[in-house]
Design an enzyme around this catalytic site. Sequence first.
Site, PDB file in Angstrom:
ATOM      1  N   ALA A  68       0.818  -1.207   0.000  1.00 50.57           N
ATOM      2  CA  ALA A  68       0.000   0.000   0.000  1.00 50.57           C
ATOM      3  C   ALA A  68       0.855   1.262   0.000  1.00 50.57           C
ATOM      4  CB  ALA A  68      -0.932  -0.002   1.204  1.00 50.57           C
ATOM      5  N   THR A  69       2.032   1.210   0.613  1.00 54.59           N
ATOM      6  CA  THR A  69       2.888   2.399   0.643  1.00 54.59           C
ATOM      7  C   THR A  69       3.264   2.813  -0.767  1.00 54.59           C
ATOM      8  OG1 THR A  69       3.751   1.914   2.850  1.00 54.59           O
ATOM      9  CG2 THR A  69       5.090   3.329   1.436  1.00 54.59           C
ATOM     10  N   ASN A 134      -6.337   3.288  10.983  1.00 56.11           N
ATOM     11  CA  ASN A 134      -5.583   2.144  11.487  1.00 56.11           C
ATOM     12  C   ASN A 134      -5.361   2.181  13.002  1.00 56.11           C
ATOM     13  OD1 ASN A 134      -3.834   4.418  10.804  1.00 56.11           O
ATOM     14  ND2 ASN A 134      -2.123   3.112  11.370  1.00 56.11           N
ATOM     15  N   GLN A 162      -7.296  -0.762   5.744  1.00 59.08           N
ATOM     16  CA  GLN A 162      -7.937  -1.380   6.906  1.00 59.08           C
ATOM     17  C   GLN A 162      -9.398  -1.759   6.655  1.00 59.08           C
ATOM     18  OE1 GLN A 162      -6.396  -2.165   9.747  1.00 59.08           O
ATOM     19  NE2 GLN A 162      -4.450  -1.148   9.325  1.00 59.08           N
ATOM     20  N   HIS A 181      -1.503  -8.055   3.269  1.00 64.13           N
ATOM     21  CA  HIS A 181      -1.266  -8.641   4.592  1.00 64.13           C
ATOM     22  C   HIS A 181      -2.223  -8.120   5.663  1.00 64.13           C
ATOM     23  CE1 HIS A 181       1.024  -5.484   6.915  1.00 64.13           C
ATOM     24  NE2 HIS A 181       1.218  -5.001   5.708  1.00 64.13           N
ATOM     25  N   THR A 216       8.912  -7.063 -12.041  1.00 61.57           N
ATOM     26  CA  THR A 216       8.426  -8.433 -12.231  1.00 61.57           C
ATOM     27  C   THR A 216       7.491  -8.827 -11.089  1.00 61.57           C
ATOM     28  OG1 THR A 216      10.473  -9.052 -13.356  1.00 61.57           O
ATOM     29  CG2 THR A 216       9.122 -10.846 -12.483  1.00 61.57           C
ATOM     30  N   CYS A 299       3.889   1.243  12.418  1.00 66.08           N
ATOM     31  CA  CYS A 299       4.789   1.992  11.554  1.00 66.08           C
ATOM     32  C   CYS A 299       5.496   3.117  12.294  1.00 66.08           C
ATOM     33  CB  CYS A 299       4.020   2.564  10.355  1.00 66.08           C
ATOM     34  SG  CYS A 299       3.146   1.301   9.424  1.00 66.08           S
TER      35      CYS A 299
END
Length: 353
Positions: A68-69, A134, A162, A181, A216, A299
């Site tokens: 997501a970052t 979050n 989330q 994840h 890839t 984080c």
Amino acid sequence: MIYLDYQATTPLAPEALKAMLPWLEQGHANPHSPHRAGRQAKAAVEVARDQVAALLPPGGRVVFTSGATEALNWAIKGAGGGIITTAIEHAAVLDTAAATGRSLTILPVDGEGLVSPEPVGRGVGLVAAMLVNNEIGTIQPVAALAEEAHRAGAWMLCDAVQGYGRVAIPGNVDLIALSAHKIHGPKGIGALWIRDGITLPPLLHGGDQEGGRSGTLSPALCAGFGAAAKLMAARSEEDAAHVERLWSLAIDRLSSGWTLSGSATQRYRGNLNVRRDGLDVGRLMSDCRDIAFSAGSACASGSGRPSHVLTALGLTGGQARCSIRLGFGRYTTEAELVEAIDRLREAAEGQRP
């Protein structure tokens, strides 16, 4: 170990692991290669893409990213004009928006962690907001924010990390960031959903494998993400009912001496952020080291700073430092949650003189 940190990451679903194993053990071909093995890997990627897209609005495409970052960075840096976001966004939004050097407006939230949509001024190209926060679980009025953005000709970016698979994503957004994840999929893969008609300049150059995104792809990670998304759709009602039961148990056992942060109603119930006056969270973690819970966003752990989300609600730095976050979901049992909370309460009581 009792795991209560679902906002940081979720346990890998057995079904996701099973979907990944063939591509880890034998399916090693590059999905961008034209030979038969490559085409088979490519087919697995496309199946996963469809599975992820099934929980998203129609009229757009899913582009796989490293997480997501990356998706948020791509969307924010690729949009033009000024940026509007909220005071309780993830650092991946706030830091990226600041790094662009473009005009940045940060909307405040009220004491429950909710933002009030405001008219968007001229020159703004992007409005960005979380669907579900979050740290405190509040659900933002993303649809209303999107309406204001569109009136000004701006795009709406929704950080749905989330909320994906748990809270309906409004159909009027333009860009959606996802992370595997956080839905019982593997780490190392996410996605950016891009509405048809929107073209973003590349964030990464070097092959354009994803039509605007280079690199890839891993068939194993894609397959795991797809299987996790498929499971979120299939278990939606079951998971929601389970989380509601867990929430009721937790709230009942933390009714005395603990204060909830964030709205009690406009929130995802698998996120419980509470504080207790005078609580030494570091000591609590040491006393309950076999219970995995959080003192804030994973984080930002170790920064020493009070949570920017909690202080945005009006809490003092001291109150923010007396807060803990319990995150639970599909694989949390009622017995585990009761045991963990009772032990946390006992340890917290033991800190009193």
